[in-house]
Write a protein that holds these residues in place. Structure first.
Motif, PDB file in Angstrom:
ATOM      1  N   ASN A   1       0.843  -1.191   0.000  1.00 50.63           N
ATOM      2  CA  ASN A   1       0.000   0.000   0.000  1.00 50.63           C
ATOM      3  C   ASN A   1       0.879   1.241   0.000  1.00 50.63           C
ATOM      4  OD1 ASN A   1      -1.923   1.956   0.330  1.00 50.63           O
ATOM      5  ND2 ASN A   1      -2.566   1.319   2.377  1.00 50.63           N
ATOM      6  N   MET A   2       0.786   2.047  -1.070  1.00 46.16           N
ATOM      7  CA  MET A   2       1.545   3.294  -1.166  1.00 46.16           C
ATOM      8  C   MET A   2       0.918   4.423  -0.363  1.00 46.16           C
ATOM      9  SD  MET A   2       4.313   3.587  -3.255  1.00 46.16           S
ATOM     10  CE  MET A   2       5.174   2.575  -4.439  1.00 46.16           C
ATOM     11  N   ASP A   3      -0.348   4.279   0.002  1.00 42.77           N
ATOM     12  CA  ASP A   3      -1.027   5.332   0.754  1.00 42.77           C
ATOM     13  C   ASP A   3      -0.500   5.359   2.187  1.00 42.77           C
ATOM     14  OD1 ASP A   3      -2.468   5.648  -1.531  1.00 42.77           O
ATOM     15  OD2 ASP A   3      -4.314   4.746  -0.771  1.00 42.77           O
ATOM     16  N   ILE A   4      -0.045   6.497   2.631  1.00 40.11           N
ATOM     17  CA  ILE A   4       0.452   6.648   3.995  1.00 40.11           C
ATOM     18  C   ILE A   4      -0.700   6.639   4.998  1.00 40.11           C
ATOM     19  CG2 ILE A   4       1.688   8.179   5.570  1.00 40.11           C
ATOM     20  CD1 ILE A   4       3.467   6.779   3.573  1.00 40.11           C
ATOM     21  N   SER A   5      -1.822   7.185   4.585  1.00 43.82           N
ATOM     22  CA  SER A   5      -2.999   7.226   5.453  1.00 43.82           C
ATOM     23  C   SER A   5      -4.248   7.269   4.588  1.00 43.82           C
ATOM     24  CB  SER A   5      -2.958   8.443   6.386  1.00 43.82           C
ATOM     25  OG  SER A   5      -3.115   9.635   5.623  1.00 43.82           O
ATOM     26  N   GLU A   6      -5.386   7.071   5.210  1.00 44.03           N
ATOM     27  CA  GLU A   6      -6.660   7.124   4.497  1.00 44.03           C
ATOM     28  C   GLU A   6      -6.903   8.520   3.920  1.00 44.03           C
ATOM     29  OE1 GLU A   6      -8.418   4.523   3.957  1.00 44.03           O
ATOM     30  OE2 GLU A   6     -10.567   4.889   4.021  1.00 44.03           O
ATOM     31  N   GLU A   7      -6.361   9.542   4.595  1.00 43.07           N
ATOM     32  CA  GLU A   7      -6.607  10.920   4.188  1.00 43.07           C
ATOM     33  C   GLU A   7      -5.572  11.440   3.191  1.00 43.07           C
ATOM     34  OE1 GLU A   7      -6.199  10.027   7.474  1.00 43.07           O
ATOM     35  OE2 GLU A   7      -8.357   9.697   7.767  1.00 43.07           O
ATOM     36  N   MET A   8      -4.608  10.600   2.784  1.00 42.92           N
ATOM     37  CA  MET A   8      -3.557  11.074   1.882  1.00 42.92           C
ATOM     38  C   MET A   8      -4.181  11.620   0.600  1.00 42.92           C
ATOM     39  SD  MET A   8      -0.218   9.044   0.438  1.00 42.92           S
ATOM     40  CE  MET A   8      -0.595   8.812  -1.286  1.00 42.92           C
ATOM     41  N   TRP A   9      -3.778  12.822   0.242  1.00 39.67           N
ATOM     42  CA  TRP A   9      -4.408  13.479  -0.905  1.00 39.67           C
ATOM     43  C   TRP A   9      -3.659  13.204  -2.196  1.00 39.67           C
ATOM     44  CZ3 TRP A   9      -8.822  15.258  -2.359  1.00 39.67           C
ATOM     45  CH2 TRP A   9      -8.926  16.112  -3.464  1.00 39.67           C
ATOM     46  N   ASP A  10      -2.321  13.397  -2.167  1.00 33.28           N
ATOM     47  CA  ASP A  10      -1.594  13.256  -3.426  1.00 33.28           C
ATOM     48  C   ASP A  10      -0.227  12.612  -3.200  1.00 33.28           C
ATOM     49  OD1 ASP A  10      -0.829  13.400  -6.019  1.00 33.28           O
ATOM     50  OD2 ASP A  10      -0.479  15.546  -6.058  1.00 33.28           O
ATOM     51  N   ALA A  11       0.772  13.433  -2.843  1.00 34.20           N
ATOM     52  CA  ALA A  11       2.146  12.942  -2.765  1.00 34.20           C
ATOM     53  C   ALA A  11       2.370  12.072  -1.525  1.00 34.20           C
ATOM     54  CB  ALA A  11       3.122  14.121  -2.745  1.00 34.20           C
TER      55      ALA A  11
ATOM     56  N   GLN B   1       5.641   0.809  10.067  1.00 33.45           N
ATOM     57  CA  GLN B   1       5.708   1.887  11.053  1.00 33.45           C
ATOM     58  C   GLN B   1       6.964   2.682  10.832  1.00 33.45           C
ATOM     59  OE1 GLN B   1       5.512  -0.429  14.736  1.00 33.45           O
ATOM     60  NE2 GLN B   1       3.418   0.254  15.035  1.00 33.45           N
ATOM     61  N   ASN B   2       6.866   4.004  11.028  1.00 25.46           N
ATOM     62  CA  ASN B   2       8.070   4.819  10.921  1.00 25.46           C
ATOM     63  C   ASN B   2       8.960   4.567  12.128  1.00 25.46           C
ATOM     64  OD1 ASN B   2       7.139   6.471  13.091  1.00 25.46           O
ATOM     65  ND2 ASN B   2       5.953   7.704  11.643  1.00 25.46           N
ATOM     66  N   GLN B   3      10.160   5.121  12.096  1.00 24.15           N
ATOM     67  CA  GLN B   3      11.160   4.825  13.131  1.00 24.15           C
ATOM     68  C   GLN B   3      10.673   5.218  14.520  1.00 24.15           C
ATOM     69  OE1 GLN B   3      13.731   3.012  12.537  1.00 24.15           O
ATOM     70  NE2 GLN B   3      13.489   2.997  10.314  1.00 24.15           N
TER      71      GLN B   3
ATOM     72  N   THR C   1       8.659   8.765   2.191  1.00 24.01           N
ATOM     73  CA  THR C   1       9.211   7.854   1.192  1.00 24.01           C
ATOM     74  C   THR C   1      10.075   6.764   1.829  1.00 24.01           C
ATOM     75  OG1 THR C   1      11.082   9.363   0.825  1.00 24.01           O
ATOM     76  CG2 THR C   1       9.167   9.608  -0.621  1.00 24.01           C
ATOM     77  N   ASP C   2      10.743   7.076   2.941  1.00 26.61           N
ATOM     78  CA  ASP C   2      11.573   6.064   3.608  1.00 26.61           C
ATOM     79  C   ASP C   2      10.719   4.896   4.095  1.00 26.61           C
ATOM     80  OD1 ASP C   2      13.846   7.522   3.164  1.00 26.61           O
ATOM     81  OD2 ASP C   2      13.906   8.424   5.156  1.00 26.61           O
ATOM     82  N   LEU C   3       9.516   5.206   4.568  1.00 29.04           N
ATOM     83  CA  LEU C   3       8.611   4.166   5.043  1.00 29.04           C
ATOM     84  C   LEU C   3       8.224   3.227   3.898  1.00 29.04           C
ATOM     85  CD1 LEU C   3       6.981   3.272   7.615  1.00 29.04           C
ATOM     86  CD2 LEU C   3       5.064   4.554   6.643  1.00 29.04           C
ATOM     87  N   ILE C   4       7.894   3.802   2.752  1.00 30.27           N
ATOM     88  CA  ILE C   4       7.510   2.993   1.594  1.00 30.27           C
ATOM     89  C   ILE C   4       8.713   2.213   1.058  1.00 30.27           C
ATOM     90  CG2 ILE C   4       6.518   3.039  -0.715  1.00 30.27           C
ATOM     91  CD1 ILE C   4       4.572   3.655   1.575  1.00 30.27           C
ATOM     92  N   GLU C   5       9.900   2.813   1.096  1.00 28.69           N
ATOM     93  CA  GLU C   5      11.096   2.080   0.672  1.00 28.69           C
ATOM     94  C   GLU C   5      11.289   0.833   1.530  1.00 28.69           C
ATOM     95  OE1 GLU C   5      13.018   2.234  -1.800  1.00 28.69           O
ATOM     96  OE2 GLU C   5      12.756   4.228  -2.660  1.00 28.69           O
ATOM     97  N   ARG C   6      11.014   0.968   2.831  1.00 20.92           N
ATOM     98  CA  ARG C   6      11.126  -0.199   3.709  1.00 20.92           C
ATOM     99  C   ARG C   6      10.079  -1.245   3.327  1.00 20.92           C
ATOM    100  NH1 ARG C   6       9.626   1.150   9.073  1.00 20.92           N
ATOM    101  NH2 ARG C   6      10.993   2.911   8.729  1.00 20.92           N
TER     102      ARG C   6
END
Length: 360
Positions: free
Chosen positions: A223-233, A354-356, A237-242
């Protein structure tokens, strides 16, 4: 002869020399660049080779090769090489008539990605550097940097036996190594299934009741979406890279175990913008390469929301898969999609990203 004449002659010679190099300096000059390995993993070192040839009588006192390189490709320091702002690669050569030079650069691959080097700029001139000529040359050099693989134990898969929880019984196969109890003997049972200990205890023939196992088809979703409310960008990116690293590690592991494995993501690759990634489960080394190449070319951006991505599966009645979902969040809305996929006969396990700060 007076000093003035010497100056005039010198100026004329420099002008003539400059004209010669402007006209013929870069003629019959051939350049090639390639990587000794076409693909490596993030963090590994690769060698880039430059070959330059001067196939004419005119010598080249200096020849400069310039190109734009991604700063994620870190060059080791060496003579006749400069890197400006971490992006502009410059090599200097001196070439005598009908000679060639081969130079090898060691590069540390800092980040996952697909790096295509399509052109270089060649510049040469006469000895004093007062006049020069340049041209751009097309080349075809590319490097695939796969995501870094991590040990499976470092991936936060649920601590319980998730495979037992998500396995869906399909292509039912009688497994001779698994037993789930005993039952009375019936006509047609093989004698090697008889449990003699249980038979002696009950006084009637008892046989081992075989369990069934499934031939799993695993598909890993990111899932590339960081949250349900993510609008665009994508803001982390570090979280998705992991997450990409987790997905690559799981895919490589399961395929090595002989399990058909696929990959899906609501992002897109550099070749198919605005189209989500879907790779059907298969087995074998070729499948590993297909998945890793897609991950190398993956852009950290979304083509559609993850909700829509899962809805596409629901709409076509997807069934019979074991899904490993790598996601930064689970919202009530997303949980509804998960419940529908389970109701369709899919197994599902969730790997929370999860982020760091959250993971500390």
């Amino acid at each position: 002869m007076s000093a003035t004449w010497y100056v005039v002659i010198a100026v004329v010679m420099v002008l003539i020399e400059g004209r010669i190099y402007r006209k013929w300096g870069l003629s019959k000059v051939f350049y090639d660049r390639f990587f000794k390995q076409s693909a490596v993993f993030e963090g590994q070192e690769v060698q880039m080779v430059e070959k330059i040839y001067n196939r004419k009588l005119l010598p080249l006192p200096w020849l400069r090769i310039e190109s734009k390189m991604d700063e994620s490709l870190k060059f080791n320091s060496q003579a006749n090489l400069s890197i400006k702002y971490g992006q502009f690669h410059k090599s200097l050569f001196t070439l005598m008539p009908y000679t060639g030079i081969t130079r090898t650069h060691k590069i540390q691959c800092i980040k996952r990605g697909y790096y295509a080097l399509n052109s270089v700029a060649l510049t040469c001139g006469e000895l004093f550097g007062m006049d020069e000529v340049s041209k751009e040359m097309s080349i075809d050099a590319s490097l695939m940097v796969y995501p870094k693989l991590v040990p499976i134990k470092e991936i936060p898969i649920p601590s319980h036996n998730w495979q037992g929880d998500i396995s869906v019984r399909r292509w039912i196969i009688d497994d001779p190594f698994l037993t789930s109890g005993i039952r009375e003997y019936t006509y047609g049972d093989s004698f090697n299934q008889i449990n003699w200990k249980a038979t002696a205890k009950t006084g009637q023939l008892q046989v081992n009741k075989r369990d069934y196992t499934a031939q799993p088809r695993i598909i890993i979703y990111l899932n590339m979406d960081i949250s349900e409310e993510m609008w665009d960008a994508v803001t982390d990116t570090d979280l998705i890279e992991r997450g990409i690293s987790y997905a690559a590690s799981l895919a490589s592991y399961y395929i090595s175990q002989g399990i058909e494995t696929g990959f899906g993501c609501n992002g897109y690759t550099i070749e198919c913008k605005n189209e989500p990634v879907r790779i059907c489960p298969k087995n074998g080394n070729d499948q590993v390469m297909v998945i890793l190449e897609a991950m190398a070319k993956l852009i950290i951006d979304r083509s559609i929301t993850f909700y829509t991505f899962l809805q596409q599966d629901i709409d076509r009645g997807m069934s019979g898969y074991d899904i490993i979902m790598i996601t930064p969040y689970i919202s009530p809305r997303l949980q509804g999609q998960i419940d529908k996929l389970k109701a369709y006969g899919n197994g599902l396990a969730i790997v929370h990203l999860q982020n760091q700060e959250q993971g500390a």
